[in-house]
Design a protein around this motif. Structure first.
Motif, mmCIF file in Angstrom:
data_model
loop_
_atom_site.group_PDB
_atom_site.id
_atom_site.type_symbol
_atom_site.label_atom_id
_atom_site.label_comp_id
_atom_site.label_asym_id
_atom_site.label_seq_id
_atom_site.Cartn_x
_atom_site.Cartn_y
_atom_site.Cartn_z
ATOM 1 N N TYR A 118 30.911 30.527 17.918
ATOM 2 C CA TYR A 118 31.359 30.393 19.305
ATOM 3 C C TYR A 118 30.226 29.796 20.119
ATOM 4 O O TYR A 118 29.087 29.715 19.649
ATOM 5 N N TYR A 119 30.537 29.349 21.324
ATOM 6 C CA TYR A 119 29.509 28.764 22.163
ATOM 7 C C TYR A 119 29.746 29.100 23.619
ATOM 8 O O TYR A 119 30.863 29.332 24.053
ATOM 9 N N LEU A 120 28.629 29.159 24.356
ATOM 10 C CA LEU A 120 28.630 29.434 25.791
ATOM 11 C C LEU A 120 28.266 28.142 26.509
ATOM 12 O O LEU A 120 27.330 27.444 26.092
ATOM 13 N N TYR A 121 28.964 27.851 27.588
ATOM 14 C CA TYR A 121 28.683 26.634 28.345
ATOM 15 C C TYR A 121 29.170 26.820 29.776
ATOM 16 O O TYR A 121 29.873 27.785 30.077
ATOM 17 N N ASP A 122 28.775 25.923 30.663
ATOM 18 C CA ASP A 122 29.127 26.004 32.082
ATOM 19 C C ASP A 122 28.726 27.350 32.687
ATOM 20 O O ASP A 122 29.426 27.896 33.548
ATOM 21 N N VAL A 123 27.597 27.886 32.252
ATOM 22 C CA VAL A 123 27.102 29.137 32.817
ATOM 23 C C VAL A 123 26.514 28.816 34.198
ATOM 24 O O VAL A 123 25.613 27.980 34.299
ATOM 25 N N PRO A 124 27.014 29.446 35.252
ATOM 26 C CA PRO A 124 26.507 29.152 36.597
ATOM 27 C C PRO A 124 25.017 29.493 36.739
ATOM 28 O O PRO A 124 24.535 30.454 36.135
ATOM 29 N N GLY A 125 24.313 28.706 37.534
ATOM 30 C CA GLY A 125 22.892 28.961 37.775
ATOM 31 C C GLY A 125 22.667 30.377 38.280
ATOM 32 O O GLY A 125 23.434 30.883 39.088
ATOM 33 N N GLY A 126 21.640 31.033 37.763
ATOM 34 C CA GLY A 126 21.313 32.400 38.176
ATOM 35 C C GLY A 126 22.081 33.470 37.422
ATOM 36 O O GLY A 126 21.817 34.657 37.595
ATOM 37 N N SER A 127 23.034 33.071 36.603
ATOM 38 C CA SER A 127 23.829 34.047 35.837
ATOM 39 C C SER A 127 23.121 34.417 34.543
ATOM 40 O O SER A 127 22.255 33.695 34.058
ATOM 41 N N ASP A 128 23.513 35.552 33.992
ATOM 42 C CA ASP A 128 23.056 35.906 32.657
ATOM 43 C C ASP A 128 24.264 36.278 31.814
ATOM 44 O O ASP A 128 25.357 36.485 32.334
ATOM 45 N N ARG A 129 24.064 36.321 30.520
ATOM 46 C CA ARG A 129 25.123 36.641 29.574
ATOM 47 C C ARG A 129 24.598 37.678 28.594
ATOM 48 O O ARG A 129 23.409 37.941 28.525
ATOM 49 N N GLY A 130 25.494 38.229 27.810
ATOM 50 C CA GLY A 130 25.086 39.187 26.793
ATOM 51 C C GLY A 130 25.073 40.591 27.334
ATOM 52 O O GLY A 130 26.100 41.127 27.720
ATOM 53 N N ALA A 131 23.891 41.210 27.361
ATOM 54 C CA ALA A 131 23.703 42.599 27.779
ATOM 55 C C ALA A 131 24.528 43.539 26.910
ATOM 56 O O ALA A 131 25.350 44.312 27.391
ATOM 57 N N HIS A 132 24.306 43.439 25.608
ATOM 58 C CA HIS A 132 24.950 44.331 24.650
ATOM 59 C C HIS A 132 24.171 44.264 23.327
ATOM 60 O O HIS A 132 23.250 43.475 23.185
ATOM 61 N N ALA A 133 24.577 45.098 22.392
ATOM 62 C CA ALA A 133 24.026 45.089 21.033
ATOM 63 C C ALA A 133 25.185 45.135 20.055
ATOM 64 O O ALA A 133 26.326 45.426 20.438
ATOM 65 N N HIS A 134 24.897 44.858 18.801
ATOM 66 C CA HIS A 134 25.878 44.968 17.726
ATOM 67 C C HIS A 134 25.331 45.920 16.668
ATOM 68 O O HIS A 134 24.150 45.846 16.317
ATOM 69 N N ARG A 135 26.179 46.764 16.166
ATOM 70 C CA ARG A 135 25.760 47.719 15.142
ATOM 71 C C ARG A 135 25.518 47.045 13.796
ATOM 72 O O ARG A 135 24.577 47.398 13.079
ATOM 73 N N ASN A 136 26.376 46.083 13.417
ATOM 74 C CA ASN A 136 26.312 45.504 12.076
ATOM 75 C C ASN A 136 26.222 43.987 12.031
ATOM 76 O O ASN A 136 25.907 43.424 10.997
ATOM 77 N N LEU A 137 26.512 43.331 13.131
ATOM 78 C CA LEU A 137 26.611 41.879 13.163
ATOM 79 C C LEU A 137 25.239 41.202 13.141
ATOM 80 O O LEU A 137 24.325 41.618 13.850
ATOM 81 N N HIS A 138 25.121 40.170 12.327
ATOM 82 C CA HIS A 138 23.963 39.282 12.315
ATOM 83 C C HIS A 138 24.375 38.021 13.070
ATOM 84 O O HIS A 138 25.509 37.543 12.929
ATOM 85 N N GLN A 139 23.448 37.458 13.855
ATOM 86 C CA GLN A 139 23.745 36.240 14.603
ATOM 87 C C GLN A 139 22.580 35.268 14.523
ATOM 88 O O GLN A 139 21.436 35.667 14.280
ATOM 89 N N PHE A 140 22.895 34.004 14.743
ATOM 90 C CA PHE A 140 21.889 32.952 14.840
ATOM 91 C C PHE A 140 22.244 32.132 16.066
ATOM 92 O O PHE A 140 23.381 31.676 16.205
ATOM 93 N N MET A 141 21.292 31.972 16.985
ATOM 94 C CA MET A 141 21.558 31.354 18.280
ATOM 95 C C MET A 141 20.733 30.080 18.419
ATOM 96 O O MET A 141 19.530 30.075 18.124
ATOM 97 N N ILE A 142 21.390 29.003 18.883
ATOM 98 C CA ILE A 142 20.759 27.695 19.029
ATOM 99 C C ILE A 142 21.092 27.139 20.414
ATOM 100 O O ILE A 142 22.225 27.253 20.874
ATOM 101 N N ALA A 143 20.113 26.486 21.049
ATOM 102 C CA ALA A 143 20.372 25.731 22.282
ATOM 103 C C ALA A 143 20.793 24.327 21.849
ATOM 104 O O ALA A 143 19.958 23.522 21.446
ATOM 105 N N MET A 144 22.079 24.052 21.908
ATOM 106 C CA MET A 144 22.568 22.736 21.501
ATOM 107 C C MET A 144 22.262 21.681 22.558
ATOM 108 O O MET A 144 22.107 20.507 22.247
ATOM 109 N N SER A 145 22.196 22.106 23.796
ATOM 110 C CA SER A 145 21.892 21.209 24.905
ATOM 111 C C SER A 145 21.231 22.037 25.994
ATOM 112 O O SER A 145 21.555 23.215 26.162
#
Length: 135
Positions: free
Chosen positions: A36-63
């Motif tokens: 999945y991907y995040l985009y059009d995030v308004p300036g000054g906003s944040d995302r996430g603020a959670h944890a996962h019990r079992n999930l592994h993730q890899f995060m990349i800044a595509m742009s």
């Protein structure tokens, strides 16, 4: 926290443009089951603020760029992502949030499992309790 880390991806340079690729269980330490991907995030906003019990993730800044902040309940580390040829591996039981998004930023996330609401910890105090039990 020591398992979470920056991973450099192959970068094939060419005068016609560069190419980067990745393969699950080769460049990143899990098989990819969701993207999945995040985009059009308004300036000054944040995302996430959670944890996962079992999930592994890899995060990349595509742009563009953004910051990823990880915490294991004791230590906290901030990563600045601003290139598409490296990313951050996030192991389970890491509280995370993203902030400092540049205009036009796109965050690509590769996940080890399909979406499962039961895997999320959305309350920080609950995360701290569960993380303490794992130490």
């Amino acid at each position: 926290m020591e398992h979470c880390r920056k991973i450099d991806l192959p970068k094939i340079q060419d005068s016609r443009g560069n190419l980067t690729f990745l393969e699950g269980d080769a460049h990143i330490p899990f098989d990819i089951k969701r993207v999945y991907y995040l985009y059009d995030v308004p300036g000054g906003s944040d995302r996430g603020a959670h944890a996962h019990r079992n999930l592994h993730q890899f995060m990349i800044a595509m742009s563009g760029s953004f910051d990823l902040v990880l915490s294991d309940g004791v230590k906290e580390q901030r990563f600045h992502l601003n290139r598409s040829y490296f990313g951050i591996y996030i192991c389970p039981m890491m509280w995370r949030y993203l902030d400092n998004f540049s205009s036009g930023a796109v965050c690509l996330v590769l996940a080890s499992e399909r979406y499962d609401e039961m895997d999320y910890i959305r309350d920080h105090d609950q995360f701290l309790k569960e993380a303490a039990q794992l130490r």
